[in-house]
Design a protein around this motif. Structure first.
Motif, PDB file in Angstrom:
ATOM      1  N   PHE B 278      12.594  13.215 -18.101  1.00  0.00           N
ATOM      2  CA  PHE B 278      11.681  12.190 -17.585  1.00  0.00           C
ATOM      3  C   PHE B 278      10.757  12.691 -16.482  1.00  0.00           C
ATOM      4  CE2 PHE B 278      13.402   9.676 -20.529  1.00  0.00           C
ATOM      5  CZ  PHE B 278      14.468   8.860 -20.229  1.00  0.00           C
ATOM      6  N   PHE B 285       7.020   9.091 -20.518  1.00  0.00           N
ATOM      7  CA  PHE B 285       8.124   8.200 -20.183  1.00  0.00           C
ATOM      8  C   PHE B 285       7.604   6.794 -19.926  1.00  0.00           C
ATOM      9  CE2 PHE B 285      11.915   6.560 -18.527  1.00  0.00           C
ATOM     10  CZ  PHE B 285      11.651   5.933 -17.334  1.00  0.00           C
ATOM     11  N   ARG B 286       6.491   6.684 -19.177  1.00  0.00           N
ATOM     12  CA  ARG B 286       5.964   5.356 -18.903  1.00  0.00           C
ATOM     13  C   ARG B 286       5.497   4.690 -20.186  1.00  0.00           C
ATOM     14  NH1 ARG B 286       3.975   7.922 -14.299  1.00  0.00           N
ATOM     15  NH2 ARG B 286       1.987   8.383 -15.281  1.00  0.00           N
ATOM     16  N   TYR B 288       6.632   5.092 -23.202  1.00  0.00           N
ATOM     17  CA  TYR B 288       7.699   4.682 -24.108  1.00  0.00           C
ATOM     18  C   TYR B 288       8.833   3.956 -23.396  1.00  0.00           C
ATOM     19  CZ  TYR B 288       5.410   8.031 -27.198  1.00  0.00           C
ATOM     20  OH  TYR B 288       4.496   8.705 -27.948  1.00  0.00           O
ATOM     21  N   ALA B 289       8.597   3.561 -22.152  1.00  0.00           N
ATOM     22  CA  ALA B 289       9.709   3.016 -21.367  1.00  0.00           C
ATOM     23  C   ALA B 289      10.342   1.803 -22.032  1.00  0.00           C
ATOM     24  CB  ALA B 289       9.234   2.645 -19.960  1.00  0.00           C
ATOM     25  N   LEU B 292      12.621   2.799 -24.822  1.00  0.00           N
ATOM     26  CA  LEU B 292      13.882   3.339 -24.308  1.00  0.00           C
ATOM     27  C   LEU B 292      14.798   2.221 -23.836  1.00  0.00           C
ATOM     28  CD1 LEU B 292      12.649   6.415 -22.275  1.00  0.00           C
ATOM     29  CD2 LEU B 292      13.503   6.335 -24.587  1.00  0.00           C
ATOM     30  N   GLY B 293      14.197   1.270 -23.116  1.00  0.00           N
ATOM     31  CA  GLY B 293      15.001   0.153 -22.654  1.00  0.00           C
ATOM     32  C   GLY B 293      15.590  -0.617 -23.823  1.00  0.00           C
ATOM     33  N   LEU B 329      20.598   4.034 -19.928  1.00  0.00           N
ATOM     34  CA  LEU B 329      19.242   4.109 -20.471  1.00  0.00           C
ATOM     35  C   LEU B 329      18.429   2.899 -20.043  1.00  0.00           C
ATOM     36  CD1 LEU B 329      17.669   6.025 -22.120  1.00  0.00           C
ATOM     37  CD2 LEU B 329      18.423   4.881 -24.182  1.00  0.00           C
ATOM     38  N   THR B 332      17.455   3.127 -16.299  1.00  0.00           N
ATOM     39  CA  THR B 332      16.433   4.114 -15.977  1.00  0.00           C
ATOM     40  C   THR B 332      15.074   3.668 -16.483  1.00  0.00           C
ATOM     41  OG1 THR B 332      18.160   5.693 -16.449  1.00  0.00           O
ATOM     42  CG2 THR B 332      15.980   6.554 -16.025  1.00  0.00           C
ATOM     43  N   ALA B 333      15.057   3.082 -17.670  1.00  0.00           N
ATOM     44  CA  ALA B 333      13.774   2.713 -18.264  1.00  0.00           C
ATOM     45  C   ALA B 333      13.051   1.670 -17.430  1.00  0.00           C
ATOM     46  CB  ALA B 333      13.997   2.194 -19.687  1.00  0.00           C
ATOM     47  N   THR B 340      17.545   2.290 -11.365  1.00  0.00           N
ATOM     48  CA  THR B 340      17.886   3.705 -11.481  1.00  0.00           C
ATOM     49  C   THR B 340      19.153   4.021 -10.693  1.00  0.00           C
ATOM     50  OG1 THR B 340      15.519   4.049 -11.538  1.00  0.00           O
ATOM     51  CG2 THR B 340      16.874   5.998 -11.399  1.00  0.00           C
ATOM     52  N   SER B 419      11.930  -5.323 -13.334  1.00  0.00           N
ATOM     53  CA  SER B 419      10.926  -4.384 -13.811  1.00  0.00           C
ATOM     54  C   SER B 419       9.564  -5.045 -13.914  1.00  0.00           C
ATOM     55  CB  SER B 419      11.345  -3.852 -15.183  1.00  0.00           C
ATOM     56  OG  SER B 419      10.289  -3.210 -15.811  1.00  0.00           O
TER      57      SER B 419
END
Lengths: 705, 508, 100
Positions: B278, B285-286, B288-289, B292-293, B329, B332-333, B340, B419
């Motif tokens: 990441f 990462f941003r 596909y966040a 991932l979540g 996961l 973090t996402a 985090t 988020s």
């Protein structure tokens, strides 16, 4: 002698110590309790006794300060530098931080005193009740843990700390309901285990919703501390001229689901009757007086955060549960089952009260209910203990003579719950009815109207089934051969204390008993637990639009209705079970009533029975059946559906997902075995392949540009 | 000595392994003693590291050692530690120290077994302290092979199948990782992870130094690297649907190996994402966040449901691992402080509670040699101490407040709620179902095993013995202590987590 | 006559040699076919030497090939003798022990 004022430094420390003492005793019981005399019960009793002394002492402070007409009693330990941050040990460290502190206000002081007192009495009672139990040291540890968790909940200034204690109580409840599941000699091992699991899972649904609500609150306001939440929500709603934002409405609904789970309201109520598998003192403390009241307590603490729609829902749910559970209680034969359904019904009263706007009334009923319900359960335990483990009312009778003290205590508590005037329950129930009527008058319909009809009917049923229980168990001729005997003093002393509290506990509401009939007296409890002391402002939760004359008229009608309801229930119960000495035989059927009516000479009481009582009792049985098969069936069916989903998921994972992985491996192996066929071992074929390959390569080289 | 502390921690087990190999084959007690010492020393050193040598106020890498290793490809022996890896290194040393006495009951566990175990420890710690991507990969592969043999030789009836499956599946992921590592090296000219992170922050890691700008089939260089690295690490975590190697590996592995597998090996995936995927590719990462979540939420719920449908005790706990690692996961996402921190804490907490659960399964399996949940019942009546310890482990795994599991799960969920992407609230609501089902399968498992009617054939079972208590006690102690004082783990990782979030968000 | 004629002859020899090699009747055919292929290559070398500027190279190479073919034929015959003794057959398809 004037009491010294509340001193933050020492008194908060005292409160913390008082809350943690039962846990210390619990750990000692768990670890070394087996070797201690009495299984360590005296440790827990001592700990809760000290805690109760501290609680009552500080409650005195609270009464004194608020009663003098001074400012409302509310203290925040955070303001005096006493807080504990679980997530970060330094205040300036980057990263999450969440300080936990104590909120000690009028309501908190009352609840703290109540919880510690009842816990102490239950500990004392358990010393005698659990005397032959080989695992009593574990039991004492578990109720010690529970006591600390409940005290933590009462003192929490922070919704997350409240949630932590909320769940810990659920854990202690699981341990205690399943107490007999570990007993090799108990025939109800399986049932205990299943009841414990059912209780935890049902409340877990509510708990998860509550956690989501906390998440929403934190994400919007960045805090979970109660005073800050009250303030910012009040400001936000005030800016929108009384309209709650939609997310806050949903948050309130989630909180309400949590309350419904923990306080066993419809439809998440099925776990409470099953929870009676636990030892009776457990039922008394946890499933009557304290843990289930935690939901109502949360309603009180989060009241300013709840939108009007949420409160209306709460009122309807509560009122419905009150009447529904009351009807079911009327058809139960098990002594603890009646009390369990009664608890559900009374909690419905409390939830409805808060939902209708009568926060103080609901809180007061919570306090009085703790007294008389605990007394009732402990009396039931005394009866069970004295009748060699008999739970069925149809096999009891005439215990008045063999267990006089138990009878006296139970009678007093019964009168309290039924709402007989001058007993504790009378005042609280009257207050709730008043709130309902006021609301109906203001709204002209809606939840107020529904509650105004449902609650008095429920009150009548309450009186009926409670006196039914009393009469069946203690009056008439004994229906078994076993000679019952009065219980040991360790069981009787708590009963007597609680019975006394059931009588005088209500007098917190008024200065002298007869003051209730005067309309202008300010109740002590209302001063102690005023809206200002609860939320910092007097505006929240007041029912607007009632002038003093109207209020007085409503008060009178509420008085009349509650006395009438109590009386009606008593009279009918007496007619049926004393005059007629009817026994609810286990095989009683509807047709029985009609045939009896025909065979007899149609006395007035027979008529009353046939016209009023029998159909209602059939309805009650119908409700009980519907509840067990439909509502609870849905819950159990949900469990089965989840298990089926689990099996399907497991099969899917094994066949499809893992099958794909294995198929990939098989594919590779297949390719390998296909390619293997080229290896024939015959040189001429190899030569032919080489030749063809060579010609192809040469052609490509020559022909490509 | 202090400046080389990390190397000492990493390579002491290697010295132990050589000592074990040199010992005579029959001297079983000597071998066990050597193994015990060889795992105790790193534990002591790691404890010193945690409380003395590490400065919790700093966000950068500490105790750094950097030496040229393979000059031709510019690979270095570059190790360092920061808040993220600190707790995981300590957990590794603890779990491997616990694995040794737990291995005393494994049949035919002799020289080879303990040697492989020690080699495994070297590999795992090496991954956590590596700051050079090549070194990281080498250590990553080093821990694959001992694991293969440990499962394949000392495991259950289907051990060869489970071992091959574990090896090939993980290797597939590793190969993808290697492609990405090489691509990054060619683009950036260095293997050093901190340098890669700096380059990414400056926006200079775009594949411009590769032929064609690193573009292939319409996907950018960054996207390819991200997904290759992600798949490689995701197989390890494991993220559903890439998880099917885990149940077989766990079920067939002997108890101490399951403990290591669940306790620390899975965390390599999560750690790899946080350290080496990441921060190096924050823009991807941003982008596909949310995906991932969603994968995290799916893991949580899917793992929980499948666990509910199991009849094998160990398999149920294996699937519960899938479910719990989904929180990592998801947290973090979300890219929030609470999220985090919760994810990082969940890695540590899951390590302790899952390891404890596998030890508990091991206790009963050692006595009755089967794991069929429906065949048990009433065990609490003959083994009350065992029952008490199991209660703590199960309720911690379930996420009951007062235990460690709740803190990390609550932090993760509330953090995900905060988020900036409003769709995460939906993900949290879905994950909440996982919480309820999680309680369901845990309680049901406890009910089937411990409560209810006691089958007469278990009436003579022995209660938990001292060696087993000794293995489980530290873990259960951590479960309780961290439930009340989570700041013990959260404090040291605070600055590093804050720095990580800054990197992920792309703030200057 | 020209180069083409020589190349035709050598091509014909080559094809006959390949056909003999791939024929499945007898192991010795393989050897004979191999000799024919080598000689076809020799004819090619010599023909090109005749028509090119440096005639020495092609002829030297042809001598090389003849020597090597002789050596190889000796070794191959020895191997074939042993194979025939072992497998009791002259058919090439009988020698298939090294499969899969």
């Amino acid at each position: 002698m004037p009491l010294p004022d509340f001193d933050p430094t020492t008194d908060f420390t005292l409160l913390g110590v008082a809350a943690l003492l039962p846990l210390v005793a619990a750990v000692l019981c768990w670890v070394v309790g087996r070797r201690l005399p009495g299984g360590g019960g005296f440790l827990g009793t001592l700990a809760t006794g000290v805690a109760a002394a501290i609680g009552l002492f500080l409650f005195g402070h609270a009464l004194h300060q608020s009663g003098a007409g001074g400012e409302p009693f509310r203290w925040f330990s955070r303001e005096h530098g006493l807080s504990f941050d679980v997530l970060a040990s330094r205040a300036d460290a980057p990263g999450p931080s969440l300080p936990f502190g104590i909120l000690y206000d009028g309501l908190g002081s009352a609840m703290f005193a109540v919880v510690t007192t009842i816990s102490f009495l239950v500990h004392l009672y358990s010393i005698g009740y659990m005397r032959e139990d080989p695992r009593r040291h574990v039991y004492f540890g578990n109720i010690g843990l529970f006591t600390t968790a409940m005290l933590g909940l009462v003192l929490a200034d922070n919704l997350l700390l409240l949630f932590v204690c909320w769940e810990l109580m659920g854990f202690a409840s699981w341990l205690l309901i399943g107490h007999y599941a570990h007993d090799p000699l108990s025939p109800r091992r399986e049932l205990s285990a299943r009841a414990a699991t059912k209780a935890f899972l049902t409340t877990r649904i509510g708990d998860v919703c509550l956690l989501l609500a906390l998440g929403m609150l934190y994400s919007h306001y960045g805090t979970l501390e109660l005073s800050q939440l009250w303030r910012v929500v009040g400001e936000e709603v005030g800016r929108n001229s009384g309209v709650f934002p939609e997310w806050l409405l949903w948050t309130g609904m989630l909180i309400l689901v949590g309350v419904i789970g923990k306080s066993a309201q419809f439809p998440l109520h099925g776990w409470l009757p099953d929870a009676m598998e636990g030892p009776t003192p457990v039922s008394a403390m946890i499933h009557a007086a304290t843990m289930v009241a935690a939901g109502v307590f949360l309603l009180g603490r989060s009241y300013p955060l709840l939108a009007p729609a949420v409160l209306d829902t709460a009122a309807v749910v509560g009122a419905f549960t009150a009447i529904f559970a009351a009807t079911v209680a009327s058809a139960q034969n098990g002594i603890k089952a009646v009390l369990a359904w009664s608890t559900i019904s009374q909690l419905g009263f409390m939830v409805a009260a808060v939902g209708l706007g009568g926060v103080v009334a609901g809180m007061f009923h919570m306090v009085t209910h703790a007294f008389f319900k605990a007394c009732l359960f402990l009396s039931a335990g005394s009866v069970i203990h004295g009748s060699a483990n008999e739970h069925d009312l149809s096999r009891m009778g005439g215990l008045r003579k063999s267990m006089p003290i138990t009878f006296a205590c139970m009678a007093l508590a019964t009168m309290a719950i039924a709402g007989v005037p001058l007993f504790a329950g009378f005042y609280s129930k009257d207050a709730i009815l008043q709130v309902a009527f006021e609301r109906a008058a203001v709204d002209h319909g809606g939840p107020g109207m529904f509650a105004s009809i449902a609650l008095p009917v429920a009150a009548a049923f309450t009186s009926f089934y409670m006196f039914r229980l009393l009469f069946l168990a203690f009056f008439g001729a004994p229906r078994t051969a076993h000679q019952a005997h009065e219980s040991h003093w360790t069981l009787l002393v708590p009963l007597i204390v609680l019975a006394a509290l059931s009588v005088v506990g209500g007098h917190l509401w008024v200065a002298t008993p007869m003051d209730l009939f005067a309309h202008d007296v300010q109740p002590w409890f209302r001063e102690l637990v005023s809206l200002t002391s609860l939320y910092g402002t007097p505006a929240v939760g007041v029912i607007h639009g009632i002038d003093p004359d109207q209020s007085r008229a409503i008060h009178s009608s509420a008085l009349a209705v509650s006395i009438a309801a109590a009386g009606l229930g008593l009279v009918i119960a007496w007619l049926v079970y004393v005059r007629n000495a009817r026994t609810p035989s286990p095989s009683e059927r509807k047709s029985h009533a009609l045939s009896r009516a025909a065979a007899s000479s149609y006395h007035m009481d027979q008529l009353a029975h046939a016209v009023v009582v029998a159909p209602v009792r059939s309805l009650a049985r119908l409700c009980a059946g519907v509840d067990r098969h439909l509502v609870d069936g849905a819950v159990v069916g949900g469990g089965w559906a989840a298990r089926l989903a689990g099996l399907l998921s497991a099969a899917f994972d094994r066949v499809v997902v893992d099958g794909a992985v294995n198929a990939l491996g098989a594919l590779v192996a297949l390719c390998g075995s296909l390619l293997r066929l080229l290896q024939t071992g015959r040189i001429q074929q190899y030569a032919a392949f080489a030749l063809i390959g060579g010609i192809a390569a040469a052609a490509w080289l020559i022909l490509s540009p | 000595m202090e400046s080389h502390l990390l190397s000492w921690i990493t390579f002491t087990p290697l010295i132990g392994m050589l000592a074990v190999l040199a010992a005579p084959r029959r001297a079983q007690t000597l071998i066990q003693l050597i193994a015990l010492c060889a795992t105790l020393v790193p534990l002591v050193l790691a404890t010193i590291l945690y409380f003395v040598a590490f400065d919790p106020g700093r966000a950068d890498y500490q105790l750094v050692e950097r030496v040229d290793w393979i000059r031709t490809i510019r690979a270095e022996y570059y190790v360092g530690i920061d808040g993220l890896s600190l707790s995981l290194v300590w957990l590794t040393t603890l779990l491997l120290f616990i694995a040794v006495p737990a291995s005393f009951s494994v049949e035919r566990a002799g020289k080879a077994y303990y040697a492989l175990l020690l080699l495994l420890e070297v590999g795992i710690i090496g991954v956590f302290v590596s700051l050079d991507y090549f070194l990281f990969y080498v250590f990553w592969e080093v821990m694959l092979l001992p694991m293969y043999f440990l499962i394949g030789i000392w495991g259950g009836p289907r051990r060869e199948y489970a071992a091959i499956k574990f090896f090939l599946y993980t290797l597939f992921g590793s190969v993808l990782m290697l492609v990405a590592i090489v691509a990054l090296r060619l683009d950036a000219g260095t293997f050093s992870i901190p340098t890669l992170v700096e380059l990414a922050r400056a926006g200079r890691l775009t594949g411009a130094n590769l032929p064609g700008g690193g573009e292939l089939l319409g996907m950018s260089f960054g996207a390819w690297c991200f997904w290759f690295l992600f798949i490689g690490f995701a197989i390890k975590i494991p993220v559903a649907p890439l998880h099917t190697w885990l149940p077989d590996a766990h079920v067939e592995a002997p108890t101490p190996i399951s403990v290591i597998l669940a306790g620390i090996l899975l965390k390599l995936g999560g750690y790899g994402l946080l350290r080496a995927c990441f921060p190096i590719l924050p823009a991807e990462f941003r982008e596909y966040a949310f995906a991932l979540g969603a994968l995290g939420a799916f893991s949580i719920v899917y793992g929980a449901f499948v666990a509910l449908g199991q009849t094998d005790f160990k398999r149920l706990i294996a699937y519960s691992s899938v479910s719990h690692m989904g929180f990592v996961l998801l947290g973090t996402a979300a890219m929030t402080e609470w999220g985090t921190s919760g994810a990082a804490l969940q890695m540590f907490n899951h390590g302790t509670s899952s390891a404890a659960l596998f030890l508990i399964v091991g206790v009963i399996y050692d006595r009755v040699h089967h794991r069929d949940l429906n065949a048990f019942g009433g065990i609490s009546q003959v083994a009350p101490r065992y029952w008490a310890m199991s209660t703590i482990a199960f309720f911690s795994a379930l996420g009951l407040p007062g235990f460690a599991g709740f803190v990390s799960e609550a932090l993760t969920l509330i953090g995900a709620f905060q988020s900036s992407d409003p769709r995460f609230k939906l993900l949290v609501a879905i994950s909440a179902i996982g919480l309820v089902i999680g309680a369901a399968y845990m309680l049901w498992a406890m009910q089937r095993v411990f409560l209810g009617r006691l089958d007469p054939k278990y009436a003579k079972l022995s209660d938990i013995n001292l060696r087993e208590v000794f293995s489980q006690a530290p873990l259960l102690f951590l479960c309780v202590v961290l439930g009340i004082f989570p700041f013990l783990v959260l404090d040291p990782m605070g600055p590093s987590v804050a720095r990580l979030i800054g990197l992920l968000r792309g703030s200057p | 006559m020209g180069l083409g004629a020589y190349l035709c002859v050598s091509a014909a020899l080559l094809v006959i040699g390949i056909a003999l090699m791939l024929a499945r009747r007898n192991i010795l055919y393989v050897l004979m076919g191999l000799e024919l292929i080598l000689n076809a290559a020799n004819i090619n070398f010599v023909a090109f030497a005749r028509f090119s500027a440096s005639p020495l190279d092609g002829r030297m190479f042809a001598i090389f090939v003849i020597i090597l073919a002789a050596a190889e034929a000796a070794v191959a015959l020895a191997i074939i003798l042993h194979v025939v003794q072992l497998f009791h057959s002259v058919k090439p398809s009988a020698v298939d022990r090294l499969r899969e």
